[in-house]
Structure formats: C-alpha cells, structure tokens
Design a protein around this motif. Structure first.
Motif, PDB file in Angstrom:
ATOM      1  N   GLU A 173      24.392  -6.893 -12.020  1.00 39.83           N
ATOM      2  CA  GLU A 173      25.658  -7.981 -11.241  1.00 39.83           C
ATOM      3  C   GLU A 173      25.021  -8.902  -9.754  1.00 39.83           C
ATOM      4  O   GLU A 173      24.299  -7.765  -9.852  1.00 39.83           O
ATOM      5  N   TRP A 174      25.083 -10.017  -9.853  1.00 37.04           N
ATOM      6  CA  TRP A 174      25.247 -10.912  -8.589  1.00 37.04           C
ATOM      7  C   TRP A 174      26.258 -11.488  -8.455  1.00 37.04           C
ATOM      8  O   TRP A 174      27.074 -11.741  -9.007  1.00 37.04           O
ATOM      9  N   ARG A 175      26.265 -11.875  -6.902  1.00 35.04           N
ATOM     10  CA  ARG A 175      27.087 -12.995  -6.761  1.00 35.04           C
ATOM     11  C   ARG A 175      26.281 -13.934  -6.280  1.00 35.04           C
ATOM     12  O   ARG A 175      25.412 -13.772  -5.066  1.00 35.04           O
ATOM     13  N   VAL A 176      26.860 -15.297  -6.645  1.00 28.67           N
ATOM     14  CA  VAL A 176      26.295 -16.097  -5.743  1.00 28.67           C
ATOM     15  C   VAL A 176      26.716 -17.079  -4.604  1.00 28.67           C
ATOM     16  O   VAL A 176      28.016 -16.429  -3.673  1.00 28.67           O
ATOM     17  N   ALA A 177      25.654 -17.977  -4.197  1.00 22.89           N
ATOM     18  CA  ALA A 177      25.661 -18.396  -2.733  1.00 22.89           C
ATOM     19  C   ALA A 177      27.999 -19.098  -2.515  1.00 22.89           C
ATOM     20  O   ALA A 177      28.326 -19.826  -3.586  1.00 22.89           O
ATOM     21  N   PRO A 178      28.554 -19.036  -1.517  1.00 22.43           N
ATOM     22  CA  PRO A 178      29.873 -19.504  -2.288  1.00 22.43           C
ATOM     23  C   PRO A 178      29.521 -20.972  -1.243  1.00 22.43           C
ATOM     24  O   PRO A 178      28.432 -21.243  -1.056  1.00 22.43           O
ATOM     25  N   LYS A 179      30.182 -21.964  -1.965  1.00 21.95           N
ATOM     26  CA  LYS A 179      30.712 -23.576  -1.566  1.00 21.95           C
ATOM     27  C   LYS A 179      30.810 -23.330  -0.594  1.00 21.95           C
ATOM     28  O   LYS A 179      31.906 -23.296   0.609  1.00 21.95           O
ATOM     29  N   GLU A 180      30.761 -24.550   0.333  1.00 21.78           N
ATOM     30  CA  GLU A 180      30.082 -24.496   1.826  1.00 21.78           C
ATOM     31  C   GLU A 180      31.931 -25.769   2.338  1.00 21.78           C
ATOM     32  O   GLU A 180      32.457 -26.048   1.291  1.00 21.78           O
ATOM     33  N   GLY A 181      32.523 -24.992   3.382  1.00 21.41           N
ATOM     34  CA  GLY A 181      33.976 -25.797   4.320  1.00 21.41           C
ATOM     35  C   GLY A 181      35.006 -24.420   4.372  1.00 21.41           C
ATOM     36  O   GLY A 181      34.390 -23.139   4.199  1.00 21.41           O
ATOM     37  N   PRO A 182      35.748 -25.349   3.808  1.00 20.29           N
ATOM     38  CA  PRO A 182      37.166 -24.331   5.098  1.00 20.29           C
ATOM     39  C   PRO A 182      37.375 -23.108   3.731  1.00 20.29           C
ATOM     40  O   PRO A 182      36.796 -23.268   2.422  1.00 20.29           O
ATOM     41  N   ALA A 183      38.196 -22.072   3.924  1.00 15.98           N
ATOM     42  CA  ALA A 183      38.730 -20.959   3.359  1.00 15.98           C
ATOM     43  C   ALA A 183      39.401 -21.256   2.445  1.00 15.98           C
ATOM     44  O   ALA A 183      39.839 -21.617   1.843  1.00 15.98           O
ATOM     45  N   PRO A 184      38.958 -20.646   0.937  1.00 20.58           N
ATOM     46  CA  PRO A 184      38.467 -19.562   0.304  1.00 20.58           C
ATOM     47  C   PRO A 184      37.344 -19.710   0.528  1.00 20.58           C
ATOM     48  O   PRO A 184      36.647 -20.752  -0.120  1.00 20.58           O
ATOM     49  N   GLN A 185      36.259 -19.022   0.524  1.00 19.89           N
ATOM     50  CA  GLN A 185      34.988 -19.289   0.032  1.00 19.89           C
ATOM     51  C   GLN A 185      34.530 -18.737  -0.910  1.00 19.89           C
ATOM     52  O   GLN A 185      35.277 -17.404  -1.427  1.00 19.89           O
ATOM     53  N   SER A 186      34.521 -19.198  -2.000  1.00 10.85           N
ATOM     54  CA  SER A 186      34.577 -19.086  -2.972  1.00 10.85           C
ATOM     55  C   SER A 186      33.877 -20.234  -3.781  1.00 10.85           C
ATOM     56  O   SER A 186      32.723 -21.243  -3.654  1.00 10.85           O
ATOM     57  N   ALA A 187      32.345 -20.101  -4.991  1.00 15.68           N
ATOM     58  CA  ALA A 187      31.907 -20.956  -6.494  1.00 15.68           C
ATOM     59  C   ALA A 187      32.222 -20.791  -7.753  1.00 15.68           C
ATOM     60  O   ALA A 187      32.494 -19.521  -7.605  1.00 15.68           O
ATOM     61  N   VAL A 188      32.437 -21.474  -8.242  1.00 14.51           N
ATOM     62  CA  VAL A 188      32.481 -21.482 -10.140  1.00 14.51           C
ATOM     63  C   VAL A 188      31.392 -21.090 -10.398  1.00 14.51           C
ATOM     64  O   VAL A 188      30.213 -22.419 -10.197  1.00 14.51           O
ATOM     65  N   VAL A 189      30.116 -20.368 -11.316  1.00 16.90           N
ATOM     66  CA  VAL A 189      29.475 -20.182 -11.897  1.00 16.90           C
ATOM     67  C   VAL A 189      29.433 -21.529 -12.957  1.00 16.90           C
ATOM     68  O   VAL A 189      30.046 -20.842 -13.919  1.00 16.90           O
ATOM     69  N   TYR A 190      28.913 -22.552 -12.197  1.00 13.34           N
ATOM     70  CA  TYR A 190      29.017 -23.138 -14.300  1.00 13.34           C
ATOM     71  C   TYR A 190      28.047 -23.093 -15.339  1.00 13.34           C
ATOM     72  O   TYR A 190      28.399 -23.183 -16.409  1.00 13.34           O
ATOM     73  N   ALA A 191      26.828 -23.084 -15.013  1.00 17.08           N
ATOM     74  CA  ALA A 191      26.024 -22.460 -16.049  1.00 17.08           C
ATOM     75  C   ALA A 191      25.105 -21.142 -15.863  1.00 17.08           C
ATOM     76  O   ALA A 191      24.578 -21.020 -14.480  1.00 17.08           O
ATOM     77  N   VAL A 192      24.692 -20.264 -16.567  1.00 16.36           N
ATOM     78  CA  VAL A 192      23.371 -19.236 -16.559  1.00 16.36           C
ATOM     79  C   VAL A 192      22.538 -19.400 -17.662  1.00 16.36           C
ATOM     80  O   VAL A 192      22.720 -20.029 -18.703  1.00 16.36           O
ATOM     81  N   GLY A 193      21.571 -18.877 -17.598  1.00 14.22           N
ATOM     82  CA  GLY A 193      19.783 -19.164 -18.378  1.00 14.22           C
ATOM     83  C   GLY A 193      19.427 -18.175 -17.633  1.00 14.22           C
ATOM     84  O   GLY A 193      19.014 -17.326 -16.761  1.00 14.22           O
ATOM     85  N   PHE A 194      18.365 -17.576 -19.090  1.00 17.36           N
ATOM     86  CA  PHE A 194      17.104 -16.432 -18.483  1.00 17.36           C
ATOM     87  C   PHE A 194      15.603 -17.407 -19.048  1.00 17.36           C
ATOM     88  O   PHE A 194      15.928 -18.883 -19.079  1.00 17.36           O
ATOM     89  N   LEU A 195      15.848 -16.629 -17.913  1.00 18.12           N
ATOM     90  CA  LEU A 195      13.905 -17.588 -17.738  1.00 18.12           C
ATOM     91  C   LEU A 195      12.965 -16.766 -18.070  1.00 18.12           C
ATOM     92  O   LEU A 195      12.929 -15.844 -18.445  1.00 18.12           O
ATOM     93  N   ALA A 196      11.344 -17.166 -18.460  1.00 24.39           N
ATOM     94  CA  ALA A 196      10.642 -16.796 -19.231  1.00 24.39           C
ATOM     95  C   ALA A 196       9.687 -15.556 -18.232  1.00 24.39           C
ATOM     96  O   ALA A 196       9.295 -15.275 -18.506  1.00 24.39           O
ATOM     97  N   ASP A 197       9.511 -15.996 -16.824  1.00 23.62           N
ATOM     98  CA  ASP A 197       9.763 -15.151 -16.105  1.00 23.62           C
ATOM     99  C   ASP A 197      10.424 -13.441 -15.541  1.00 23.62           C
ATOM    100  O   ASP A 197       9.710 -12.859 -14.453  1.00 23.62           O
ATOM    101  N   ASN A 198      11.283 -13.415 -16.429  1.00 23.88           N
ATOM    102  CA  ASN A 198      11.714 -11.971 -16.251  1.00 23.88           C
ATOM    103  C   ASN A 198      12.761 -12.176 -15.377  1.00 23.88           C
ATOM    104  O   ASN A 198      13.559 -11.501 -15.353  1.00 23.88           O
ATOM    105  N   ASN A 199      13.539 -13.593 -14.684  1.00 23.20           N
ATOM    106  CA  ASN A 199      14.165 -13.737 -14.231  1.00 23.20           C
ATOM    107  C   ASN A 199      15.530 -14.342 -14.876  1.00 23.20           C
ATOM    108  O   ASN A 199      15.469 -15.070 -15.705  1.00 23.20           O
ATOM    109  N   VAL A 200      16.837 -15.272 -13.943  1.00 24.71           N
ATOM    110  CA  VAL A 200      18.360 -15.362 -15.053  1.00 24.71           C
ATOM    111  C   VAL A 200      17.596 -16.357 -13.030  1.00 24.71           C
ATOM    112  O   VAL A 200      17.383 -16.127 -12.208  1.00 24.71           O
ATOM    113  N   ILE A 201      18.702 -17.753 -13.970  1.00 25.71           N
ATOM    114  CA  ILE A 201      19.191 -18.417 -12.981  1.00 25.71           C
ATOM    115  C   ILE A 201      20.686 -19.141 -13.342  1.00 25.71           C
ATOM    116  O   ILE A 201      21.199 -18.513 -14.035  1.00 25.71           O
ATOM    117  N   SER A 202      21.126 -19.540 -12.037  1.00 24.64           N
ATOM    118  CA  SER A 202      22.047 -20.131 -12.224  1.00 24.64           C
ATOM    119  C   SER A 202      22.388 -21.313 -11.951  1.00 24.64           C
ATOM    120  O   SER A 202      21.256 -21.848 -10.891  1.00 24.64           O
TER     121      SER A 202
END
Length: 327
Positions: free
Chosen positions: A280-309
């Motif tokens: 599991e990972w948790r992305v950075a929240p969107k800047e601005g007033p509370a609540p501090q959250s973010a929607v993960v719109y897209a995810v992907g696998f990278l060739a170097d054995n990492n993932v991207i969001s």
C-alpha cells in the motif's frame, strides 16, 4: 488485555508509517490540482485534465510536456474523463456533454462529438482510435466508430453508468452501473457474454488488455476478479474497511497483479490469484483547506519495477515495489 492493546497499538503505528511511505519521485503536472488523469499501459505517457483549464500530455520518461490541449476549444476546461488507447496511438477526452478524439503521435484533434441525450459518465478508446465507448447517465452505453460513423446502443443497464472499459481491439466492453450489475458484452452485436452481479451499485470496472481478466467493484465491500474465458470468479479482494471505493485499476502485463487507486489517497497492489493485499501507498494530499485528501485518478506499472500514480493533487508520483514479484 494490556498485551492485546499494546499489540494493537504497534500494528496501528506500523500501518500508519507504511501508508505514509515516501515516493521515489514527485512531479507537478497540474498546479492547482486536476480533474481527471490517465496513464498509458506501458507507463510512458500520462494525460492530465488540469483545474487550470487545460489538458496536458506528459512524457513520463523525460518529465517533459508533449502537448497542451483545449477540450471543445473553449477557455473553460471541464474534462472529467480521459482514456489512452492500449497502443498509445489515441486519447479520448470528455466533459459531461461532448467527447473528443486526439492523435497522440501528432497532438492534433481528429473529431468532437456532442451527446444531447443525458450526460457522459465515463469513456474509453480502442487501439488506432477505431472505437469509442461512452457510458451515460440514462443507463445507455454507446459504442461509436469514428472512421465509419457506426453507432451501437447497448441497452442492458437500467440505471446510470458509473464505469466503462474497452478491449484494445474494441470488440469487447465491460460496463458497470447503479443497477448492481456489470456486463461484459460484444460491441459488434450488443450481445451480453457475461453478467457479474453485486449487492450494491457497481462503481468501477477494468479489463485486462491481454484478455484474461475482468475487475468489478461495488460501492460497499465487494471487489472481484473474474476469468473472462469462463465467467468464473477467480478471487475477491481482501480488505477490512466497511466501505472501499476504487477510482482506478490496472492489471500488470503478466496478469499476476492488480493495482488500484481510491478517492482517499490510497494505492494498493493485489495478487490476482488470491485477492491478497501485497503493498500500500498513500499519495500526497491536494493543497488547500481541510480535509486534506486526494483522488487517485490513474495508476500504472513502470518497466523499472516501480509503479506510478496521477492524483487530484496534480502530482505524478513514483513508488517502489517491494519483493512481491515472486509471490
């Protein structure tokens, strides 16, 4: 009892630090946040609908912007759905009333079509831009072929569409609705191949581009992976939350893993065969007033054995995979 409380506290603290793991890199793709995003199947390109009234295309290997688009050519950007074809040839963008097709090699638009009947809820595009799938608020799904003008209306759903997916060749569609059903159907005939039922509204669907699996998830506690050759359930995802919503999903190329994003900053890696949560990972929240959250719109696998969001914070973040590839 004290021993159990201590153990619970240790697990809680461990889980929190695990969720707050740091990304390997973080790039700002949309100052002020984003409204939607898509990542290509090979992790080389992302397309981001910015809150600052633009759609930008990013080369993820160099970190440079390739194109800058205006949906419908206006000053106001309300693009809320995006998709990149499996072969990286085309992108489809949509607001609630119109969808556009873009050539990803040249950056040029190749058509804009308006929907007069009901609003667009989700969209997908096939290889070479040969087909576009449009899910709508009235429960209808349209499959449209830009090159021939052919349209097919799928009327199997009785309530609004929440999520759609399309096979790379454009022959098969997976659609999920508020009617508690996801249908796998043939875009050439409109015939239903399988129906996947849930106890609540189906909020997210995804297809394995290699033609092996389908993913369907509802608004409560059931997320399943299906064998689309047999229609049988392979696994259901194991999690403890009473309610878990998914905002993105992507199968790995070898078909062993599923990567998902949520509206609550979460990214999860799952084992397809068992539904086990591996990381599991948790992305950075969107800047601005509370609540501090973010929607993960897209995810992907990278060739170097990492993932991207890509998330509503406007950030692209790269995350390290642990040694799960041999599990």
């Amino acid at each position: 009892m004290l021993q159990f409380l201590r153990l619970g506290l240790i697990l809680l603290l461990t889980g929190c630090s695990f969720l707050e793991s740091k990304p390997l890199s973080r790039d700002l793709h949309s100052p002020g946040g984003s409204l939607a995003a898509a990542i290509s199947s090979d992790g080389s390109v992302s397309v981001v609908s910015g809150a600052s009234q633009d759609v930008s295309v990013w080369d993820l290997s160099t970190g440079k912007k390739r194109f800058h688009w205006r949906h419908q050519g206006g000053a106001t950007n309300l693009v809320v759905s995006l998709d990149i074809s499996y072969d990286n040839s085309y992108v489809v963008t949509s607001d609630r009333e119109a969808f556009g097709l873009w050539n990803l090699q040249t950056g040029e638009p190749e058509g804009l079509w308006r929907i007069d009947e009901s609003s667009i809820r989700d969209i997908a595009v096939a290889d070479n831009g040969r087909g576009i799938l449009v899910g709508r608020g009235n429960g209808k799904v349209m499959f449209f072929e830009p090159q021939t003008g052919r349209r097919l209306e799928f009327l199997g759903h009785s309530e609004k569409i929440n999520s759609v997916a399309l096979s790379p060749n454009g022959h098969y569609a997976l659609t999920g609705s508020n009617d508690y059903v996801a249908y796998l159907w043939d875009t050439r005939t409109g015939q239903v191949i399988y129906s996947f039922t849930h106890p609540s509204r189906v909020t997210k669907v995804a297809l394995d581009p290699e033609g092996r699996y389908a993913f369907t998830a509802d608004s409560q506690k059931l997320a399943r992976i299906w064998d689309i050759k047999t229609g049988k359930e392979i696994s259901n995802l194991h999690y403890f939350e009473r309610q878990k919503i998914f905002s993105s999903a992507r199968f790995s190329k070898d078909g062993r893993y599923l990567l998902t994003g949520s509206p609550a900053r979460r990214i999860d890696l799952w084992q397809v065969s068992s539904g086990k949560n591996l990381q599991e990972w948790r992305v950075a929240p969107k800047e601005g007033p509370a609540p501090q959250s973010a929607v993960v719109y897209a995810v992907g696998f990278l060739a170097d054995n990492n993932v991207i969001s890509e998330s509503s914070s406007g950030l692209a973040e790269v995350w390290p995979l642990e040694n799960h590839l041999n599990e």
